[in-house]
Scaffold this active site. Structure first.
Site, PDB file in Angstrom:
ATOM      1  N   GLN A 115       0.836  -1.212   0.000  1.00  0.00           N
ATOM      2  CA  GLN A 115       0.000   0.000   0.000  1.00  0.00           C
ATOM      3  C   GLN A 115       0.871   1.263   0.000  1.00  0.00           C
ATOM      4  O   GLN A 115       0.569   2.235  -0.680  1.00  0.00           O
ATOM      5  CB  GLN A 115      -0.891  -0.006   1.251  1.00  0.00           C
ATOM      6  CG  GLN A 115      -1.942   1.062   1.292  1.00  0.00           C
ATOM      7  CD  GLN A 115      -2.625   1.092   2.659  1.00  0.00           C
ATOM      8  OE1 GLN A 115      -2.062   1.600   3.630  1.00  0.00           O
ATOM      9  NE2 GLN A 115      -3.814   0.542   2.742  1.00  0.00           N
ATOM     10  N   HIS A 350      -9.927   6.018   8.501  1.00  0.00           N
ATOM     11  CA  HIS A 350      -8.749   5.809   7.651  1.00  0.00           C
ATOM     12  C   HIS A 350      -8.880   6.628   6.362  1.00  0.00           C
ATOM     13  O   HIS A 350      -7.929   7.285   5.926  1.00  0.00           O
ATOM     14  CB  HIS A 350      -8.623   4.337   7.240  1.00  0.00           C
ATOM     15  CG  HIS A 350      -7.998   3.467   8.283  1.00  0.00           C
ATOM     16  ND1 HIS A 350      -8.654   2.425   8.871  1.00  0.00           N
ATOM     17  CD2 HIS A 350      -6.769   3.482   8.835  1.00  0.00           C
ATOM     18  CE1 HIS A 350      -7.854   1.837   9.736  1.00  0.00           C
ATOM     19  NE2 HIS A 350      -6.703   2.461   9.737  1.00  0.00           N
TER      20      HIS A 350
END
Ligand SMILES: Nc1ncnc2c1ncn2[C@@H]1O[C@H](COP(=O)(O)OP(=O)(O)OP(=O)(O)O)[C@@H](O)[C@H]1O
Length: 400
Positions: A115, A350
């Site tokens: 990521q 998030h």
């Protein structure tokens, strides 16, 4: 005249989610755009004192190497970092050669390292596919699993215009049971032009669901029976009026009596994937395991049904992952995150953290319903948005 060094952008690490996500997105955007950043109170909202964990440090060091950055404060548990990239010379030799290897000595999540580095690899301007091998954990709590990444993230990134990323799991790495290192290789085809704006608002009908089970070998039949029963009882909530829904169950032994994992992925008629999973983190005591399988099946199917019933095109985790790509795309991308009680579902903490970082580093804005006008990042030249080009032109004039 000496080059004018821009002041680092200050990001306070306790903002919103206050964890590792803030750091990963900030470093990815900084290394692409050449904008220096300082992050203070890193992971300041996490228990145990915060600071850099091995997974974060590994990602930062690799991005630093790739973007030729000066890094102040790079160490385990470090709470403050200044990252000053310098993308000249243009492409790191490993990327140009098409082979990148990132090692970890603990089962930190492979998929969180991925990521962190993926936006850089996709937008760095490389011309050939890159094979990225990462060592660490494939199935780690509170992070995307290898299975989620392969079955949901990559197909969804393809839906938004990123060439399909393929993957191979060489061996599983676990954070549950006895910890174990694994490794995976991802083949990434970098973008050669800007990423056009994407529109994720047409959900379509749920046509199929795939169940992936990783668990002790002797639980296979129990899982299959519980899943069959669940699909029978909950068919109309999962598939609505789809007449011939497809159901597929795969089972892989986890080789440990304490490792249980279930992922359910729904696929719609428009190619959207919605996933929910659980790496079981409850107790496993000898003679008291009969409820584990039904509990896992119930929880994950409840969660999947909630994702289906909100009617949007992304599950909670996927929405988190798209923020950075919306910000880098060319034009206004729309992501329908679904509705509850007639109101749009709020992005997760998030996702809001990612939006905040993108706003600070790139100057983009996200609307309440998830829309964002991206900066039109051009992979080959690293140029983006007109205002930035003007600033660059002024800097060049001052230098000459
Ligand atoms: N079950 C899941 N499936 C897919 N993605 C997940 C799942 N759980 C968490 N994620 C994703 O994993 C990331 C977790 O970020 P987070 O900052 O919490 O983790 P971290 O780097 O381990 O840091 P920290 O230790 O500070 O929590 C987020 O991008 C979130 O969307």
């Amino acid at each position: 005249m000496a080059p004018i060094r821009p002041q680092p952008i200050h990001l306070e690490g306790t903002t919103l989610e206050g964890g590792g996500q803030l750091l990963r997105i900030a470093l990815g955007l900084s290394s692409l755009t050449n904008k220096p950043i300082t992050i203070t109170n890193i992971r300041g909202k996490r228990s145990g004192g915060g600071g850099l964990k091995a997974q974060h440090l590994t990602s930062m060091l690799w991005l630093g190497q790739a973007s030729n950055a000066r890094i102040g404060g790079a160490g385990l548990k470090s709470k403050e970092v200044t990252f000053t990239p310098n993308t000249l010379p243009a492409l790191h030799s490993d990327i140009a050669a098409g082979h990148v290897s990132i090692g970890q000595s603990t089962p930190g999540s492979i998929n969180l390292v991925l990521q962190a580095v993926l936006p850089y690899l996709l937008f760095c301007g490389a011309r050939e596919p890159v094979r990225l091998r990462i060592t660490g954990g494939t199935n780690v709590s509170n992070s995307p699993s290898y299975d989620y990444v392969e079955q949901v993230l990559f197909p969804m990134l393809a839906v938004v215009g990123i060439p399909l990323i393929t993957s191979t799991c060489h061996s599983r790495g676990w954070s549950t049971g006895s910890t174990r290192l694994g490794s995976a290789t991802f083949t990434i085809t970098p973008l050669t032009t800007t990423l056009p704006a994407f529109d994720l608002r047409d959900r379509g009908r749920i046509e199929s669901v795939r169940a992936t089970v990783l668990a002790p070998r002797d639980t296979e039949q129990d899982f299959r029976d519980n899943l069959d029963l669940m699909f029978e009882k909950r068919q109309s909530r999962i598939f609505g009026d789809t007449s011939d829904p497809q159901i597929d169950i795969t089972f892989e032994p986890s080789h440990h009596e304490k490792r249980y994992y279930l992922l359910l992925v729904a696929t719609t008629s428009t190619g959207i994937k919605l996933g929910r999973d659980w790496l079981y983190d409850g107790g496993v005591r000898a003679g008291k395991t009969t409820q584990i399988v039904p509990n896992i099946v119930r929880k994950v199917s409840d969660d999947l049904i909630a994702e289906i019933e909100h009617g949007g095109c992304v599950d909670e985790w996927m929405r988190d992952q798209l923020v950075v790509f919306q910000a880098l795309a060319e034009g206004a991308s729309q992501v329908d995150g679904g509705r509850r009680d007639d109101r749009p579902l709020e992005p997760s903490l998030h996702a809001r953290t990612g939006m905040w970082v993108a706003e600070k580093v790139l100057g983009v804005e996200f609307g309440d319903e998830g829309a964002c006008e991206g900066v039109r990042f051009v992979p080959e030249s690293g140029e983006w948005r007109k205002e930035e080009l003007v600033t660059k032109a002024v800097e060049t004039l001052q230098l000459s």
